[in-house]
Design an enzyme around this catalytic site. Structure first.
Site, PDB file in Angstrom:
ATOM      1  N   TYR A  24      -1.622  -0.189  10.336  1.00 34.70           N
ATOM      2  CA  TYR A  24      -2.063  -0.909   8.967  1.00 34.70           C
ATOM      3  C   TYR A  24      -0.682  -0.624   8.114  1.00 34.70           C
ATOM      4  CZ  TYR A  24      -3.818  -0.811   4.088  1.00 34.70           C
ATOM      5  OH  TYR A  24      -4.208  -1.234   2.842  1.00 34.70           O
TER       6      TYR A  24
ATOM      7  N   SER B 284       0.951  -1.257   0.102  1.00 39.49           N
ATOM      8  CA  SER B 284      -0.006   0.029  -0.109  1.00 39.49           C
ATOM      9  C   SER B 284       0.957   1.490  -0.085  1.00 39.49           C
ATOM     10  CB  SER B 284      -1.003  -0.180   1.137  1.00 39.49           C
ATOM     11  OG  SER B 284      -1.625   1.414   1.437  1.00 39.49           O
TER      12      SER B 284
END
Length: 242
Positions: free
Chosen positions: A148, A134
């Site tokens: 995350y 990501s």
């Protein structure tokens, strides 16, 4: 072929895109969205490809192990797409349970699935593993998403380490790193103001789509990417440039 997190979003788009390229059989992992995975199966089957779904909660170790027992590791392509922020949480409120769930889902599951499929791929001297990182791994993520972001940075690191180890055995390991994608993930975890701000800072002038990411994954699975190993390809409309 195996695609995790395939009930919607990037996972579903990738399964459908690869089916259109003539993959013969696709195993789809999902957790809670049975309706979504059924729609993915229908779309895959319209391309004449057989598909089957396996339910498993990859955010817990027991779920990872149950999935490993349920699926056939003799696959040629693996897309480790399953992942989530789970919830935006600032440092002071992050529990050990949340830490473990985010870590399990975003990179432990990918690691263990790669471990399971590698022997078959090595035996046939070919195979492709694509992991999902990501943009958060590059910029630390937004407020409440640092855990995350760290887990997605681990994915990028694991990708390099596995690529070094497995390339001599004919296995290609790479990753993609999506920016802000216009899908259910950000419908759940981002406000419209946050998304508008991303668009304003993105040279391409729009959010990404599931298909933008899926098309790059298809490329990495193809022979056109035969000399690409250990890379994490950024897909963000120019919102982050290395």
């Amino acid at each position: 072929m195996l695609v995790t997190g395939a009930s919607r979003g990037i996972g579903a788009a990738t399964a459908i895109a690869l089916a259109r390229q003539g993959v013969r059989h696709i195993t789809l992992q999902y957790n809670t969205c049975r309706e979504g995975v059924e729609k993915t199966i229908e779309a895959v089957q319209r391309s004449g490809v057989h598909a089957a779904a396996i339910q498993a909660d990859l955010s817990v170790t027991s779920g990872i192990h149950s999935f490993l027992k349920a699926f056939d590791p003799k696959v040629d392509i693996v897309i480790n797409n399953a992942g989530s922020l789970i919830q935006r949480t600032r440092l002071a409120e992050i529990s050990e349970d949340l830490f473990d769930r985010v870590s399990n889902l975003n990179y432990k599951s990918a690691w263990m699935i790669a471990q399971a499929v590698a022997p078959h791929m090595a035996a046939q001297s070919s195979g492709v593993i694509v992991n999902l990182s990501s943009i958060a791994a590059r910029n630390g993520g937004g407020i409440g998403a640092s855990l995350y972001a760290a887990s997605k940075a681990a994915v990028a690191c694991i990708t390099k380490g596995l690529a070094r180890e497995l390339a001599p055995q004919g296995i290609r390991v790479n990753a993609v790193s999506p920016g802000t994608i216009d899908n259910d993930f950000h419908q759940q975890f981002s406000t419209q103001a946050m998304l508008d701000n991303v668009v304003a800072q993105t040279p391409a002038g729009r959010l990404g789509t599931n298909e933008d990411v899926a098309d790059v994954i298809v490329f990495l699975c193809s022979d056109a990417a035969r000399y690409i190993h250990g890379q994490t390809i950024e897909i963000n409309g120019g919102g982050f440039m290395i």
